[in-house]
Write a protein that holds these residues in place. Sequence first.
Motif, PDB file in Angstrom:
ATOM      1  N   VAL A 127      -2.256  -3.565  -4.176  1.00  0.00           N
ATOM      2  CA  VAL A 127      -0.837  -3.252  -3.982  1.00  0.00           C
ATOM      3  C   VAL A 127      -0.038  -4.444  -3.484  1.00  0.00           C
ATOM      4  O   VAL A 127       1.040  -4.744  -4.003  1.00  0.00           O
ATOM      5  N   LEU A 128      -0.552  -5.151  -2.482  1.00  0.00           N
ATOM      6  CA  LEU A 128       0.258  -6.111  -1.741  1.00  0.00           C
ATOM      7  C   LEU A 128       0.847  -7.190  -2.643  1.00  0.00           C
ATOM      8  O   LEU A 128       1.980  -7.635  -2.426  1.00  0.00           O
ATOM      9  N   HIS A 129       0.098  -7.625  -3.657  1.00  0.00           N
ATOM     10  CA  HIS A 129       0.614  -8.696  -4.518  1.00  0.00           C
ATOM     11  C   HIS A 129       1.723  -8.219  -5.458  1.00  0.00           C
ATOM     12  O   HIS A 129       2.373  -9.036  -6.113  1.00  0.00           O
ATOM     13  N   HIS A 130       1.955  -6.902  -5.524  1.00  0.00           N
ATOM     14  CA  HIS A 130       3.074  -6.387  -6.310  1.00  0.00           C
ATOM     15  C   HIS A 130       4.377  -6.367  -5.516  1.00  0.00           C
ATOM     16  O   HIS A 130       5.448  -6.158  -6.101  1.00  0.00           O
ATOM     17  N   LEU A 131       4.307  -6.564  -4.212  1.00  0.00           N
ATOM     18  CA  LEU A 131       5.495  -6.477  -3.363  1.00  0.00           C
ATOM     19  C   LEU A 131       6.118  -7.859  -3.207  1.00  0.00           C
ATOM     20  O   LEU A 131       5.492  -8.777  -2.675  1.00  0.00           O
ATOM     21  N   PRO A 132       7.352  -8.030  -3.663  1.00  0.00           N
ATOM     22  CA  PRO A 132       7.971  -9.361  -3.622  1.00  0.00           C
ATOM     23  C   PRO A 132       8.445  -9.730  -2.219  1.00  0.00           C
ATOM     24  O   PRO A 132       9.185  -8.985  -1.579  1.00  0.00           O
ATOM     25  N   CYS A 160      -4.844 -12.884  -3.546  1.00  0.00           N
ATOM     26  CA  CYS A 160      -4.234 -13.827  -2.622  1.00  0.00           C
ATOM     27  C   CYS A 160      -4.320 -15.211  -3.261  1.00  0.00           C
ATOM     28  O   CYS A 160      -5.003 -15.382  -4.276  1.00  0.00           O
ATOM     29  N   PHE A 161      -3.640 -16.160  -2.729  1.00  0.00           N
ATOM     30  CA  PHE A 161      -3.453 -17.517  -3.251  1.00  0.00           C
ATOM     31  C   PHE A 161      -2.324 -17.524  -4.288  1.00  0.00           C
ATOM     32  O   PHE A 161      -2.215 -16.620  -5.109  1.00  0.00           O
ATOM     33  N   SER A 162      -1.506 -18.533  -4.207  1.00  0.00           N
ATOM     34  CA  SER A 162      -0.526 -18.778  -5.261  1.00  0.00           C
ATOM     35  C   SER A 162      -1.296 -19.097  -6.543  1.00  0.00           C
ATOM     36  O   SER A 162      -2.167 -19.967  -6.549  1.00  0.00           O
ATOM     37  N   TYR A 163      -0.991 -18.392  -7.621  1.00  0.00           N
ATOM     38  CA  TYR A 163      -1.749 -18.575  -8.852  1.00  0.00           C
ATOM     39  C   TYR A 163      -1.717 -20.021  -9.337  1.00  0.00           C
ATOM     40  O   TYR A 163      -2.732 -20.590  -9.738  1.00  0.00           O
ATOM     41  N   GLN A 164      -0.539 -20.636  -9.272  1.00  0.00           N
ATOM     42  CA  GLN A 164      -0.405 -22.000  -9.781  1.00  0.00           C
ATOM     43  C   GLN A 164      -1.141 -23.016  -8.913  1.00  0.00           C
ATOM     44  O   GLN A 164      -1.424 -24.129  -9.372  1.00  0.00           O
ATOM     45  N   LYS A 193       2.417 -12.460 -18.087  1.00  0.00           N
ATOM     46  CA  LYS A 193       2.938 -11.226 -17.498  1.00  0.00           C
ATOM     47  C   LYS A 193       2.555 -11.129 -16.030  1.00  0.00           C
ATOM     48  O   LYS A 193       3.370 -10.741 -15.182  1.00  0.00           O
ATOM     49  N   ILE A 194       1.316 -11.500 -15.707  1.00  0.00           N
ATOM     50  CA  ILE A 194       0.866 -11.466 -14.320  1.00  0.00           C
ATOM     51  C   ILE A 194       1.660 -12.447 -13.472  1.00  0.00           C
ATOM     52  O   ILE A 194       2.133 -12.126 -12.373  1.00  0.00           O
ATOM     53  N   LEU A 195       1.822 -13.670 -13.974  1.00  0.00           N
ATOM     54  CA  LEU A 195       2.531 -14.706 -13.220  1.00  0.00           C
ATOM     55  C   LEU A 195       3.987 -14.328 -12.964  1.00  0.00           C
ATOM     56  O   LEU A 195       4.552 -14.678 -11.921  1.00  0.00           O
ATOM     57  N   ALA A 196       4.580 -13.612 -13.907  1.00  0.00           N
ATOM     58  CA  ALA A 196       5.989 -13.240 -13.769  1.00  0.00           C
ATOM     59  C   ALA A 196       6.191 -12.015 -12.884  1.00  0.00           C
ATOM     60  O   ALA A 196       7.284 -11.823 -12.337  1.00  0.00           O
ATOM     61  N   GLY A 197       5.142 -11.205 -12.712  1.00  0.00           N
ATOM     62  CA  GLY A 197       5.345  -9.916 -12.054  1.00  0.00           C
ATOM     63  C   GLY A 197       4.610  -9.715 -10.755  1.00  0.00           C
ATOM     64  O   GLY A 197       4.558  -8.595 -10.250  1.00  0.00           O
ATOM     65  N   ALA A 198       4.049 -10.786 -10.157  1.00  0.00           N
ATOM     66  CA  ALA A 198       3.292 -10.616  -8.922  1.00  0.00           C
ATOM     67  C   ALA A 198       3.650 -11.711  -7.927  1.00  0.00           C
ATOM     68  O   ALA A 198       4.044 -12.816  -8.309  1.00  0.00           O
ATOM     69  N   ASP A 199       3.513 -11.385  -6.660  1.00  0.00           N
ATOM     70  CA  ASP A 199       3.801 -12.330  -5.589  1.00  0.00           C
ATOM     71  C   ASP A 199       2.726 -12.190  -4.512  1.00  0.00           C
ATOM     72  O   ASP A 199       2.953 -11.593  -3.458  1.00  0.00           O
ATOM     73  N   PRO A 200       1.532 -12.739  -4.769  1.00  0.00           N
ATOM     74  CA  PRO A 200       0.455 -12.580  -3.790  1.00  0.00           C
ATOM     75  C   PRO A 200       0.675 -13.435  -2.550  1.00  0.00           C
ATOM     76  O   PRO A 200       1.347 -14.473  -2.613  1.00  0.00           O
ATOM     77  N   PRO A 201       0.123 -13.021  -1.394  1.00  0.00           N
ATOM     78  CA  PRO A 201       0.090 -13.936  -0.248  1.00  0.00           C
ATOM     79  C   PRO A 201      -0.588 -15.228  -0.672  1.00  0.00           C
ATOM     80  O   PRO A 201      -1.486 -15.225  -1.513  1.00  0.00           O
ATOM     81  N   HIS A 202      -0.192 -16.350  -0.092  1.00  0.00           N
ATOM     82  CA  HIS A 202      -0.620 -17.643  -0.599  1.00  0.00           C
ATOM     83  C   HIS A 202      -1.948 -18.134  -0.050  1.00  0.00           C
ATOM     84  O   HIS A 202      -2.432 -19.194  -0.462  1.00  0.00           O
ATOM     85  N   SER A 203      -2.555 -17.392   0.873  1.00  0.00           N
ATOM     86  CA  SER A 203      -3.829 -17.824   1.433  1.00  0.00           C
ATOM     87  C   SER A 203      -4.434 -16.699   2.249  1.00  0.00           C
ATOM     88  O   SER A 203      -3.760 -15.721   2.592  1.00  0.00           O
ATOM     89  N   GLU A 204      -5.722 -16.856   2.569  1.00  0.00           N
ATOM     90  CA  GLU A 204      -6.345 -15.896   3.479  1.00  0.00           C
ATOM     91  C   GLU A 204      -5.719 -15.978   4.865  1.00  0.00           C
ATOM     92  O   GLU A 204      -5.637 -14.974   5.573  1.00  0.00           O
ATOM     93  N   GLU A 205      -5.277 -17.169   5.247  1.00  0.00           N
ATOM     94  CA  GLU A 205      -4.592 -17.323   6.528  1.00  0.00           C
ATOM     95  C   GLU A 205      -3.298 -16.518   6.555  1.00  0.00           C
ATOM     96  O   GLU A 205      -2.941 -15.920   7.572  1.00  0.00           O
ATOM     97  N   ALA A 206      -2.589 -16.499   5.413  1.00  0.00           N
ATOM     98  CA  ALA A 206      -1.360 -15.712   5.318  1.00  0.00           C
ATOM     99  C   ALA A 206      -1.664 -14.222   5.433  1.00  0.00           C
ATOM    100  O   ALA A 206      -0.901 -13.475   6.067  1.00  0.00           O
ATOM    101  N   ILE A 207      -2.777 -13.790   4.841  1.00  0.00           N
ATOM    102  CA  ILE A 207      -3.215 -12.394   4.987  1.00  0.00           C
ATOM    103  C   ILE A 207      -3.435 -12.070   6.461  1.00  0.00           C
ATOM    104  O   ILE A 207      -2.970 -11.040   6.976  1.00  0.00           O
ATOM    105  N   ALA A 208      -4.165 -12.934   7.158  1.00  0.00           N
ATOM    106  CA  ALA A 208      -4.462 -12.705   8.568  1.00  0.00           C
ATOM    107  C   ALA A 208      -3.187 -12.653   9.401  1.00  0.00           C
ATOM    108  O   ALA A 208      -3.068 -11.823  10.325  1.00  0.00           O
ATOM    109  N   GLU A 209      -2.220 -13.514   9.091  1.00  0.00           N
ATOM    110  CA  GLU A 209      -0.960 -13.530   9.834  1.00  0.00           C
ATOM    111  C   GLU A 209      -0.177 -12.242   9.613  1.00  0.00           C
ATOM    112  O   GLU A 209       0.394 -11.670  10.551  1.00  0.00           O
ATOM    113  N   LEU A 210      -0.120 -11.777   8.359  1.00  0.00           N
ATOM    114  CA  LEU A 210       0.579 -10.524   8.064  1.00  0.00           C
ATOM    115  C   LEU A 210      -0.058  -9.360   8.810  1.00  0.00           C
ATOM    116  O   LEU A 210       0.642  -8.500   9.373  1.00  0.00           O
TER     117      LEU A 210
END
Length: 237
Positions: A127-132, A160-164, A193-210
Motif C-alpha cells: 500500500v505505502l508506495h501507492h500513497l504520494p 522501498c528505494f527510489s526506482y531510478q 506504468k509502475i514508475l509513473a504511478g508509485a512513490d515508494p519511500p526512498h530507503s529502509e532508513e526512511a521506512i524506519a523514520e516514518l
Amino acid sequence: MSEAPIDSALKFDPSRAGEYDRQSRIALAGYDACHELTACMLSSTLGSGAPAQILVAGVGTGQEILSIAPFEPLWHFTAVDPAAPMMEVAKTRLAEANLTERTTLHLGYVEDLPEDARFDAATLIGVLHHLPGDAAKKKILSSLASRLKPGGAFVLAGNCFSYQSHPRLLKAWRQRWIMQGASAEAADAKLAKILAGADPPHSEEAIAELLDEAGFEPPTRFFASLFWGAWLTRKVQ
C-alpha cells in the motif's frame, strides 16, 4: 492492498482487480512467501493459539487473510479498503474459503473506523508506495498506530528505494516480466506504468523514520525481493 487516497484508489478498477493476484505474483517474486512469513511473524509475536483481533488495511483481494486465517483459527479480521472492485474480489474469495464469519469488511479508510477500536495487530501490505508524498504515508501509519493496543504488532510491506536510484534492480525487474512471458515491449510498458504511478519511500532508513514518527518501535526486516521489503514492528508501549 489498496488503502489509498481517492485518486490512488481509482487505479484499482474492475479490470485491475480481476487480474491483481496474477499480476502481483509476477511483479513480486516471492509474493506467497511474503504473506506466509507475515503469518509466521504475527503468530510468533502474538502467541499461537490465542484469540486476537487483526486489522488488515488495504485488504485488496484478501490474500493476507487467506494466508493467515488457516494458521490461527481463533483470530478475527477487520478488513478495510477504499476500492470497491478490490473489496468485491476479497468478499468472494473469503466466502469461498468459509472465512466470512471471521471477517468484518469496511469499504473506506482506517480513519473511518471507530476511534475507540483497538486491535492486537495490523498489516499494511503493498500500500505505502501507492500513497504520494510523506504526508499521506504518515497519515495512514498514524491512523493504524492509534487503533493498535500498546505493544500491538504491525507488519508493513511494500516497495522501498527510489526506482531510478537502483538501475540494476530495475533491469532485473524488467527481466522478471520477460521471464514470465511478456514481450520486451510489454515489459517496458509495465515498468513505465509502475514508475509513473508509485512513490515508494526512498530507503529502509526512511521506512524506519516514518514508523518512528507514527509511534512504532524500530522495525525488523524479515523479507526482501528486489525493491520490496517486509518489516515487523510494534506500537510503542
